[in-house]
Design an enzyme around this catalytic site. Sequence first.
Site, PDB file in Angstrom:
ATOM      1  N   HIS A 103      20.920 -33.455 -40.965  1.00 20.97           N
ATOM      2  CA  HIS A 103      22.282 -34.020 -40.963  1.00 20.97           C
ATOM      3  C   HIS A 103      23.122 -33.397 -39.849  1.00 20.97           C
ATOM      4  O   HIS A 103      23.771 -34.114 -39.072  1.00 20.97           O
ATOM      5  CB  HIS A 103      22.937 -33.794 -42.340  1.00 20.97           C
ATOM      6  CG  HIS A 103      24.366 -34.238 -42.420  1.00 20.97           C
ATOM      7  ND1 HIS A 103      24.790 -35.268 -43.229  1.00 20.97           N
ATOM      8  CD2 HIS A 103      25.475 -33.805 -41.770  1.00 20.97           C
ATOM      9  CE1 HIS A 103      26.090 -35.444 -43.060  1.00 20.97           C
ATOM     10  NE2 HIS A 103      26.533 -34.558 -42.190  1.00 20.97           N
ATOM     11  N   GLU A 104      23.098 -32.062 -39.778  1.00 21.72           N
ATOM     12  CA  GLU A 104      23.942 -31.386 -38.782  1.00 21.72           C
ATOM     13  C   GLU A 104      23.484 -31.703 -37.364  1.00 21.72           C
ATOM     14  O   GLU A 104      24.310 -31.946 -36.481  1.00 21.72           O
ATOM     15  CB  GLU A 104      23.951 -29.869 -39.022  1.00 21.72           C
ATOM     16  CG  GLU A 104      24.587 -29.440 -40.342  1.00 21.72           C
ATOM     17  CD  GLU A 104      25.939 -30.065 -40.606  1.00 21.72           C
ATOM     18  OE1 GLU A 104      26.710 -30.285 -39.647  1.00 21.72           O
ATOM     19  OE2 GLU A 104      26.240 -30.371 -41.775  1.00 21.72           O
TER      20      GLU A 104
ATOM     21  N   CYS B 117      29.885 -36.008 -45.769  1.00 18.98           N
ATOM     22  CA  CYS B 117      30.134 -35.441 -44.444  1.00 18.98           C
ATOM     23  C   CYS B 117      31.629 -35.181 -44.304  1.00 18.98           C
ATOM     24  O   CYS B 117      32.440 -36.012 -44.703  1.00 18.98           O
ATOM     25  CB  CYS B 117      29.669 -36.414 -43.356  1.00 18.98           C
ATOM     26  SG  CYS B 117      29.949 -35.814 -41.678  1.00 18.98           S
TER      27      CYS B 117
ATOM     28  N   HIS C 286      24.615 -34.845 -35.703  1.00 17.37           N
ATOM     29  CA  HIS C 286      25.936 -34.827 -35.062  1.00 17.37           C
ATOM     30  C   HIS C 286      25.832 -34.549 -33.566  1.00 17.37           C
ATOM     31  O   HIS C 286      26.747 -34.869 -32.805  1.00 17.37           O
ATOM     32  CB  HIS C 286      26.835 -33.763 -35.705  1.00 17.37           C
ATOM     33  CG  HIS C 286      27.416 -34.164 -37.029  1.00 17.37           C
ATOM     34  ND1 HIS C 286      28.319 -35.194 -37.170  1.00 17.37           N
ATOM     35  CD2 HIS C 286      27.230 -33.672 -38.274  1.00 17.37           C
ATOM     36  CE1 HIS C 286      28.664 -35.308 -38.448  1.00 17.37           C
ATOM     37  NE2 HIS C 286      28.011 -34.403 -39.152  1.00 17.37           N
TER      38      HIS C 286
HETATM   39 NI    NI Z   1      28.372 -34.228 -41.213  1.00 11.80          NI
END
Ligand code: NI
Length: 179
Positions: free
Chosen positions: A143-144, A101, A147
């Site tokens: 994953h994104e 990341c 956030h």
């Molecule tokens: Ni990330």
Amino acid sequence: MSRRDILKMGDARLLRIAESIVAFDTPELHSLIADMRETMAAVNGAGLAAPQIGINLQLVIFGGTEVNPRYPDRPLIPITVLLNPVITPIDDAEEFDWEGCLSVPGLRGEVPRWARIRYTGFDEFGQTIDRTVDGFHARVVQHECDHLIGKLYPMRVRDFTKFGYTEVLFPGISASEDD
Ligand code: NI
């Protein structure tokens, strides 16, 4: 366009719940996305979420038109701007794979993700996006979008023997190919 600074783990702004975008196709939104594209390209990111540059909106970008040197063996994902995303797993199957990341530089960890997902949302013009994907594509989206709910991948790691410095875990990856 301008390249923005990427916040690093420990910054409380990475832990917030992002707000929905209510106005599409505005100059401000296009300008923000241009900055995110430039920032992601400059650091060879597989994706970037607005909270990573301190903007608390439900906006992620990912994918690209050529193989990413940070993930050279991974399939291409179409360049995508995704707003207000919703992810639904297709079934209970999980897959483990390594992730890094841009907000956690120098480290990699093995993370479980849903193997197959449907994701919906909007592009920057307000057009609907609705895709069913698997594998690396599904992983990048999860994953994104994490956030946007204040989650960084280390919070998903289950086996901490599989979390460490990229240069130690993967000696073949040079520093220039990783953040
Ligand atoms: Ni990330």
